[in-house]
Design an enzyme around this catalytic site. Structure first.
Site, PDB file in Angstrom:
ATOM      1  N   HIS A  13       0.872  -1.200   0.000  1.00 27.05           N
ATOM      2  CA  HIS A  13       0.000   0.000   0.000  1.00 27.05           C
ATOM      3  C   HIS A  13       0.895   1.232   0.000  1.00 27.05           C
ATOM      4  O   HIS A  13       1.496   1.578   1.024  1.00 27.05           O
ATOM      5  CB  HIS A  13      -0.905   0.015   1.232  1.00 27.05           C
ATOM      6  CG  HIS A  13      -1.844   1.190   1.265  1.00 27.05           C
ATOM      7  ND1 HIS A  13      -3.203   1.055   1.399  1.00 27.05           N
ATOM      8  CD2 HIS A  13      -1.635   2.528   1.168  1.00 27.05           C
ATOM      9  CE1 HIS A  13      -3.778   2.246   1.382  1.00 27.05           C
ATOM     10  NE2 HIS A  13      -2.833   3.164   1.252  1.00 27.05           N
ATOM     11  N   HIS A  15       1.603   5.381  -1.723  1.00 22.11           N
ATOM     12  CA  HIS A  15       1.273   6.557  -2.538  1.00 22.11           C
ATOM     13  C   HIS A  15       2.568   7.148  -3.070  1.00 22.11           C
ATOM     14  O   HIS A  15       3.447   7.506  -2.278  1.00 22.11           O
ATOM     15  CB  HIS A  15       0.554   7.619  -1.703  1.00 22.11           C
ATOM     16  CG  HIS A  15      -0.707   7.124  -1.079  1.00 22.11           C
ATOM     17  ND1 HIS A  15      -1.941   7.268  -1.678  1.00 22.11           N
ATOM     18  CD2 HIS A  15      -0.933   6.455   0.083  1.00 22.11           C
ATOM     19  CE1 HIS A  15      -2.869   6.717  -0.902  1.00 22.11           C
ATOM     20  NE2 HIS A  15      -2.281   6.220   0.172  1.00 22.11           N
ATOM     21  N   LYS A  99      -9.420  -0.240  -5.765  1.00 23.31           N
ATOM     22  CA  LYS A  99      -9.452   0.415  -4.463  1.00 23.31           C
ATOM     23  C   LYS A  99     -10.799   1.044  -4.186  1.00 23.31           C
ATOM     24  O   LYS A  99     -11.309   1.833  -4.986  1.00 23.31           O
ATOM     25  CB  LYS A  99      -8.357   1.488  -4.442  1.00 23.31           C
ATOM     26  CG  LYS A  99      -8.288   2.286  -3.174  1.00 23.31           C
ATOM     27  CD  LYS A  99      -7.655   1.508  -2.047  1.00 23.31           C
ATOM     28  CE  LYS A  99      -7.882   2.216  -0.728  1.00 23.31           C
ATOM     29  NZ  LYS A  99      -6.696   2.355   0.067  1.00 23.31           N
ATOM     30  N   HIS A 136     -10.425   1.120   1.879  1.00 22.81           N
ATOM     31  CA  HIS A 136     -10.229   2.118   2.942  1.00 22.81           C
ATOM     32  C   HIS A 136     -11.463   2.000   3.831  1.00 22.81           C
ATOM     33  O   HIS A 136     -12.535   2.467   3.474  1.00 22.81           O
ATOM     34  CB  HIS A 136     -10.095   3.533   2.356  1.00 22.81           C
ATOM     35  CG  HIS A 136      -9.833   4.567   3.407  1.00 22.81           C
ATOM     36  ND1 HIS A 136      -8.642   5.235   3.534  1.00 22.81           N
ATOM     37  CD2 HIS A 136     -10.606   5.015   4.423  1.00 22.81           C
ATOM     38  CE1 HIS A 136      -8.688   6.050   4.570  1.00 22.81           C
ATOM     39  NE2 HIS A 136      -9.879   5.948   5.123  1.00 22.81           N
ATOM     40  N   HIS A 174      -4.601  -0.687   5.817  1.00 28.21           N
ATOM     41  CA  HIS A 174      -4.125   0.090   6.978  1.00 28.21           C
ATOM     42  C   HIS A 174      -5.076   0.029   8.168  1.00 28.21           C
ATOM     43  O   HIS A 174      -5.613   1.048   8.593  1.00 28.21           O
ATOM     44  CB  HIS A 174      -3.811   1.539   6.587  1.00 28.21           C
ATOM     45  CG  HIS A 174      -4.830   2.227   5.702  1.00 28.21           C
ATOM     46  ND1 HIS A 174      -6.180   2.262   5.984  1.00 28.21           N
ATOM     47  CD2 HIS A 174      -4.685   2.921   4.556  1.00 28.21           C
ATOM     48  CE1 HIS A 174      -6.803   2.932   5.056  1.00 28.21           C
ATOM     49  NE2 HIS A 174      -5.916   3.344   4.167  1.00 28.21           N
ATOM     50  N   ASP A 247       1.522   2.641   3.507  1.00 31.39           N
ATOM     51  CA  ASP A 247       0.679   3.832   3.334  1.00 31.39           C
ATOM     52  C   ASP A 247       1.520   5.101   3.416  1.00 31.39           C
ATOM     53  O   ASP A 247       1.037   6.138   3.885  1.00 31.39           O
ATOM     54  CB  ASP A 247      -0.468   3.873   4.361  1.00 31.39           C
ATOM     55  CG  ASP A 247      -1.554   4.861   3.980  1.00 31.39           C
ATOM     56  OD1 ASP A 247      -1.600   5.278   2.804  1.00 31.39           O
ATOM     57  OD2 ASP A 247      -2.352   5.219   4.852  1.00 31.39           O
TER      58      ASP A 247
END
Ligand code: NCD
Ligand code: ZN
Length: 345
Positions: A13, A15, A99, A136, A174, A247
């Site tokens: 995970h 970004h 996602k 999420h 997460h 994350d």
């Protein structure tokens, strides 16, 4: 134990943003990890296979020629993602998950799903095709306390979803609560979770005691100590349902340090060292390799890596900042001492 080695890990995970920001942050992850699941919450979001493949190409170009690092792409689910898009994504060979951001839950989630029932046909195809749904897991209703949003999501959305799609592969991303850890433990094997290093190391006091700490602010927000302990238990349990997902979510210093600061902790430059610190704190370094390097690829149906990463007990200080765009970015735990270093041999 003063040194140990693990199979090269992956980050399930991550970004990395786009453009110049991508070029600034990607090398940190490529140094430690062999692969990463790339989050699709760009502006505009990555909603189609075509966009995901173009984004992948930009990542590959930013990496340059001498790297083994592989970006594993994802699609951003919307109320209108057509079932056929899943077939296209699957056949591309480069898209490994879809996602689910509940609309409004976090950074760049405005185009997310307003009601999961709008996605039922698409989810049915994902279940059939073995395409994982990456969640999420927070509700977004105004009247639900921010610290309760994950637990309420389990009751209101996740339980019914899993009942409706009993063989859909799900990664609860997460996770931050004992409720989530318990849920995943009890669920079938095709339901797993990622856990960040920051949720293993900090609790909500680290956000607020002595003043507001914007660089510890992420979503889902840090929870109380009982939850942190439950996450530590899950991550170090040896259960293949829990694996590493940093994350790492870069935001410039000025966008974090302001009246309405962005959510996200930038952990990429020190990711595996943070996990080593967390596992070492409970005497469970021997469980790190499964969590960091084995359980993720096993879940996603990919081969385990063949390389090795060496760690040594050698204290170092996290740099106060790194260059980012035309300003700087503050890494998680900037300036503090960590016990474990990555070594090349
Ligand atoms: C992420 C980001 O900045 O993109 N922020 C965060 O706090 N984790 C979005 C997300 O994963 O929720
Ligand atoms: Zn994220």
């Amino acid at each position: 134990m003063d040194q140990f080695s693990i199979t090269t890990p992956d980050d399930w995970h991550l970004h990395v943003r786009d453009g110049d920001a991508l070029a600034d942050v990607l090398p940190f992850t490529a140094r430690q990890f062999n692969r990463a699941i790339i989050m699709p919450n760009l502006t505009p979001p990555v909603t189609t296979t075509e966009q995901a493949l173009a984004y992948r190409q930009r990542i590959v170009e930013a990496l340059g020629p001498d790297t083994r690092f592989q970006p594993l792409m994802t699609l951003y689910l919307t109320d209108n993602t057509p079932p056929d898009e899943i077939i296209l994504a699957k056949s591309s060979g480069h898209i490994h998950g879809v996602k689910l951001y509940p609309a409004g839950a976090t950074t760049n989630s405005e185009s997310g799903v307003t009601n999961i029932t709008h996605c039922h046909d698409t989810l049915a195809v994902m279940e059939r095709e073995g395409m994982p749904l990456l969640i999420h897991g927070e509700v977004t209703h105004d009247h639900i306390d921010i610290f309760d949003r994950e637990a309420v999501f389990i009751e209101e959305i996740l339980n019914p979803l899993i009942e409706c799609f009993p063989t859909l592969k799900v990664v609860f991303e997460h996770i931050t609560t004992k409720d989530a850890a318990d849920f995943v433990h009890a669920a079938p094997d095709h339901v797993a979770a990622t856990i960040t290093a920051h949720h293993l190391l900090l609790n909500r006091n680290d956000l607020l005691v002595g003043g507001v700490r914007p660089h510890n602010f992420c979503l889902p927000v840090l929870k109380r100590e009982t939850h942190r302990l439950a996450l530590m238990d899950a991550a170090t349990s040896g259960s293949a349902k829990f694996f590493l997902g940093t994350d790492s979510a870069p935001h410039s210093r000025s966008s974090k340090e302001q009246a309405c600061g962005c959510a996200g902790c930038f952990t990429a430059p020190l990711a595996i060292e943070l996990y080593a610190q967390a596992f070492d704190s409970v005497g469970k370094l021997h469980q790190l390799e499964g969590f960091a390097s084995h359980f993720g690829p096993d879940f996603y149906g990919l081969p385990r890596n063949t390389g090795t990463l060496h760690l040594q007990r050698r204290p170092w200080h996290v740099p106060p900042s790194y260059a980012y765009l035309d300003e700087e970015i503050i890494p998680f735990l900037a300036g503090t001492q960590l016990d474990w270093s990555v070594v090349s041999e």
